[in-house]
Structure formats: C-alpha cells, structure tokens
Design a protein around this motif. Structure first.
Motif, PDB file in Angstrom:
ATOM      1  N   ALA A 107      45.870  46.939   5.250  1.00  0.00           N
ATOM      2  CA  ALA A 107      45.027  47.212   6.414  1.00  0.00           C
ATOM      3  C   ALA A 107      44.417  48.611   6.321  1.00  0.00           C
ATOM      4  N   GLU A 108      45.246  49.599   5.988  1.00  0.00           N
ATOM      5  CA  GLU A 108      44.738  50.967   5.846  1.00  0.00           C
ATOM      6  C   GLU A 108      43.674  51.055   4.753  1.00  0.00           C
ATOM      7  N   SER A 109      43.932  50.384   3.636  1.00  0.00           N
ATOM      8  CA  SER A 109      42.983  50.431   2.519  1.00  0.00           C
ATOM      9  C   SER A 109      41.652  49.805   2.914  1.00  0.00           C
ATOM     10  N   MET A 110      41.692  48.688   3.638  1.00  0.00           N
ATOM     11  CA  MET A 110      40.446  48.051   4.066  1.00  0.00           C
ATOM     12  C   MET A 110      39.675  48.953   5.024  1.00  0.00           C
ATOM     13  N   LEU A 111      40.388  49.598   5.930  1.00  0.00           N
ATOM     14  CA  LEU A 111      39.719  50.505   6.864  1.00  0.00           C
ATOM     15  C   LEU A 111      39.088  51.680   6.130  1.00  0.00           C
ATOM     16  N   GLU A 159      44.377  50.373  15.987  1.00  0.00           N
ATOM     17  CA  GLU A 159      44.113  51.787  16.244  1.00  0.00           C
ATOM     18  C   GLU A 159      42.618  52.099  16.184  1.00  0.00           C
ATOM     19  N   LYS A 160      41.832  51.189  15.602  1.00  0.00           N
ATOM     20  CA  LYS A 160      40.390  51.390  15.467  1.00  0.00           C
ATOM     21  C   LYS A 160      39.590  50.623  16.511  1.00  0.00           C
ATOM     22  N   ALA A 180      35.858  48.508   6.318  1.00  0.00           N
ATOM     23  CA  ALA A 180      35.873  47.124   6.798  1.00  0.00           C
ATOM     24  C   ALA A 180      35.450  46.997   8.259  1.00  0.00           C
ATOM     25  N   PHE A 181      35.679  48.048   9.059  1.00  0.00           N
ATOM     26  CA  PHE A 181      35.345  47.973  10.485  1.00  0.00           C
ATOM     27  C   PHE A 181      34.041  48.706  10.817  1.00  0.00           C
ATOM     28  N   GLU A 182      33.291  49.078   9.783  1.00  0.00           N
ATOM     29  CA  GLU A 182      32.033  49.778   9.999  1.00  0.00           C
ATOM     30  C   GLU A 182      30.855  48.899   9.565  1.00  0.00           C
ATOM     31  N   ASN A 183      29.664  49.289  10.008  1.00  0.00           N
ATOM     32  CA  ASN A 183      28.397  48.662   9.560  1.00  0.00           C
ATOM     33  C   ASN A 183      28.400  47.124   9.639  1.00  0.00           C
ATOM     34  N   PRO A 184      28.481  46.558  10.812  1.00  0.00           N
ATOM     35  CA  PRO A 184      28.546  47.177  12.129  1.00  0.00           C
ATOM     36  C   PRO A 184      29.979  47.478  12.562  1.00  0.00           C
ATOM     37  N   ARG A 185      30.085  48.411  13.494  1.00  0.00           N
ATOM     38  CA  ARG A 185      31.404  48.813  13.985  1.00  0.00           C
ATOM     39  C   ARG A 185      32.005  47.723  14.861  1.00  0.00           C
TER      40      ARG A 185
END
Length: 435
Positions: free
Chosen positions: A183-187, A380-381, A191-196
């Motif tokens: 999960a940390e590596s994807m973030l 957390e994001k 992974a949660f950006e563009n779009p957020r």
C-alpha cells in the motif's frame, strides 16, 4: 454483542435512502444486480485460476498481467508496475463528479494447501531462503476476482456514473521484500493522484456467515508493530555464573515483567491492546551462559496515543530490568501498520448501501479485530471504509471454520456475488452522493 448501533445507523439514514431512491437508485440497483448475475461465472473462473496459481508477495507477475489485460479489455486506462506489481485501472464516468477508489490485494502466503479442491494449489517457491508451498490462505484470490467483476459491472454502466472509479490491485499486503508494504509503495508511486482520490473502499473475506457483510465505524482492525529487544550481558562458564551477567536470566525477567504492561499499566476499558513475546533467542550450549539474548515482540493496538504509551512502557520495563542485573539493553520498534479506522461519517453514509447489497439482516456490526491490514495506509490519504465478506458455506458454524492463514482455509464461491454487488453499489452510491 448489541446490534443497537447498526439499527441507529439504519434509522438515521432512512430519509437519505428515500432521497437516493428518488434519484433512481432503485433502478440502478436492479441494473447492478443484472450485471452481477451476468459476470458471476467469470468471477468464479478467475478466482479458481488465481487460486491454482498463487504468487508470493512481490512476485505477483502472472496475477497482475491477468488483471491488466482484463481492465484494458474493458476500455480502462491502465497503469502497471505501480509500487511493485500493482495495477491501477481508471474508469471515467459519463458525467463529472468525485473520484472513488476500490482496492483488492493480490499476494498469497507461504502455506501448503491442505484443502482438497480440483483447483488446489500445488505451487512451490522459496521464502526467506526456505522451500515452501504457496496458497491463497488469506483469500486474496477472492478479492482480485471480486474487483475484476466489479470493474466489468461498472464499465458497463460508465455513461451513468457521475465521476471516476480507480481500481487498485495491490501487491505485497502480507509481506514486503523491500521493507515497504504494497500500500505504501503504491501511494509513493502516485496511485491516489491524477486524479486525487476522494474516498476509498476495500473488502476482505472472512470465515463468517455466508454472504454477510461485516464492518464497524471507527477503529476495526488493529495496528501491528514489531519490537526487538537486545540484551547484552557478559559471557561466562555455566559452572561459574557469578563471573558473568546472565543474558538468558535477564531476558526471562523481561518477558515476565512485560506481562504487566497490558494487564496492570494500560487502561483497557477504552480499547484492548496486546503485547506478545513471540521469540526468545539466546545461547548455543547448556554450559555456556551467553553474552546476549534477543526478544521479538508483536504489539497490537487500536489507538495511536495508547500505542506510543505502550512503546514507552516496554522500553522502560526492559531498561529497568536489565539495569538491575548489570546488563544493557536496546529496544527498537518497526513502523508497522496503522490501525484500520473506518471513517465514521462515511460508514454511516454507506450503511444503507450495504444493507441493500446484503439485506438488512445481512450486515453485522463487528467487534474489534486484532488482525491488521495495510489498507490503513490508503485510509490515511482519503476517507475509507473497509468491509468483510463472510465466505463460510451456508449453514456451517463459523466457530468451527479454519481461520485466514490456515492451510485449511476455504471460501465458498457462492458468497462472491455479494462482494461484487457490495463493491459496485458502494462506488455508485458514493458517486451519486458527491463528496
């Protein structure tokens, strides 16, 4: 355990459910159900294929390729090798709106399967230098198949969707070969950006009542942290203990003293906590008192402040015991995994959705669970809701079922449509309701 909170949640949102029905949610539910029924056979086929070909954490090459090919065939924008072998598929709806993420984890465990199935895993691999069997003993094969089915359901409805859906297929939930979880590596890889992402939903199968949805608002799964205590004494002959400082004895005293941290020093009327000493390593011969001993601990908590307090108490206990015997000690804590905390407002908002997906009596408010999940990093994001899906055979007693991570873990595929329906409806209802 009382069900009153669940009933209050349902009553609180009765008016909201009526409003959503006026928006045509009833018709959308029927459309989702029709598409779930159409994709169920594929979901079962995918699940069996993935189950028969499991891959350890960080090695999810075949699984990620299967996922990426499916998402591309649906017309999604697809990114691969996100945080390792992670895959992100982007489905843009026919109207502008918020962004919701749906997550499934893909990795298997170093466990040799003992369930006699036509698609039983016979895969062998090497884990930490040792030969092992490989099995989807935690049920991630079901998670992947459910989310692949959800992608097909929602892709067929894309013109109706006001917003965007991100399908996040995560590697390395069970173990990270690099020390940074999937999960940390994807973030870190965006992974949660563009779009957020505005909200995130995840699902995990459990040996619970067939097709039931299990969750709770607020803390649900525990934070998990490891600690290492290294005790330094002075080596001496076993026949002359007075000439040394016995690291074994000090270690034993530390183990005993640590039992008081939770039982006597922490207010567990608020939330529970666990401190387990899982390993004690010292010495090589019976007649040599070694100069060092190593203790390895597992710590489970649900509250960040309590976690830090327990860390401080563990350190103080180990240092005090060691000093009393003339030994020295070092105590280190790994970053671990935070508690999985379901966003209270989001959980309340989506509770009626879960009831429509599984039936009013099919949604169970869970007790706290001391297992952990790195889905918490996604939360957390963005506000998140993590749910469980019961995969016991109908009529079977969950108390007699093999738990997750057991070589006898078994998932009844008849429950999988409930998972596809729940994930699809969560995404649709969230997008319809806006941020």
């Amino acid at each position: 355990m009382t069900r009153r909170p669940a009933l209050l949640l349902a009553a609180t949102f009765a008016l909201a459910s009526t409003a959503r029905a006026q928006k045509g949610v009833g018709a959308l539910d029927a459309e989702i159900q029709r598409r779930v029924e159409a994709v169920t056979a594929k979901v079962v086929t995918w699940r069996r294929d993935i189950h028969e070909h499991p891959e350890l954490s960080g090695e999810e090459v075949r699984t990620s390729r299967l996922v990426a090919e499916h998402l591309r065939a649906l017309g999604l924008d697809v990114r691969t090798e996100v945080g390792g072998h992670g895959v992100v598929g982007l489905l843009r709806g026919g109207k502008p709106g918020p962004v919701v993420a749906l997550r499934a984890d893909m990795d298997a465990l170093p466990v040799e399967e003992q369930v006699d199935l036509p698609f039983k895993s016979r895969v062998k691999a090497t884990f930490l230098g040792a030969p092992v069997g490989v099995m989807h003993a935690c049920g991630h094969d079901n998670h992947v198949a459910i989310l692949m089915g959800t992608a097909e359901v929602l892709a067929g409805m894309k013109a109706m969707l006001p917003g965007t859906v991100k399908f996040v297929f995560q590697p390395a939930e069970e173990y990270s070969p690099t020390g940074v979880g999937g999960a940390e590596s994807m973030l870190r890889d965006g992974a949660f950006e563009n779009p957020r992402v505005d909200a995130v939903f995840g699902l995990h199968v459990f040996p619970a009542s067939h097709g039931a949805i299990i969750t709770r608002p607020g803390p649900w799964l525990a934070a998990a942290n490891d600690a290492t205590i290294i005790i330094k004494g002075k080596q001496t002959h076993g026949a002359q203990p007075w000439n040394g400082v016995d690291a074994v004895l000090v270690g034993a005293q530390v183990v005993t003293a640590l039992q008081a941290v939770v039982s006597r020093q922490v207010d567990i009327t608020r939330v529970p906590a666990i401190v387990t000493v899982g390993a004690f390593q010292a010495g090589v011969r019976s007649n040599i008192i070694p100069d060092s001993a190593v203790l390895r601990l597992s710590i489970r908590t649900f509250d960040a402040a309590m976690k830090e307090d327990i860390f401080a108490r563990i350190r103080r206990t180990a240092e005090g015991v060691a000093a009393a015997s003339g030994a020295t000690v070092s105590v280190t804590f790994d970053p671990g995994v935070p508690a999985t905390v379901n966003h209270p407002a989001l959980t309340r908002r989506m509770w009626p959705t879960l009831q429509r997906a599984a039936g009013a009596s099919g949604v169970i408010e869970s007790e706290l669970v001391t297992a952990s999940e790195d889905f918490s990093f996604f939360m957390e994001k963005a506000p998140g809701l993590f749910i469980g899906l019961g995969v016991n055979p109908r009529g079977s007693d969950p108390r007699r079922a093999a738990p997750n991570h057991s070589p006898f873990f078994f998932a009844d595929e008849g429950a999988l449509p409930n998972g596809v329906r729940a994930m699809s409806m969560l995404a649709v209802d969230y997008l319809l309701g806006g941020k």
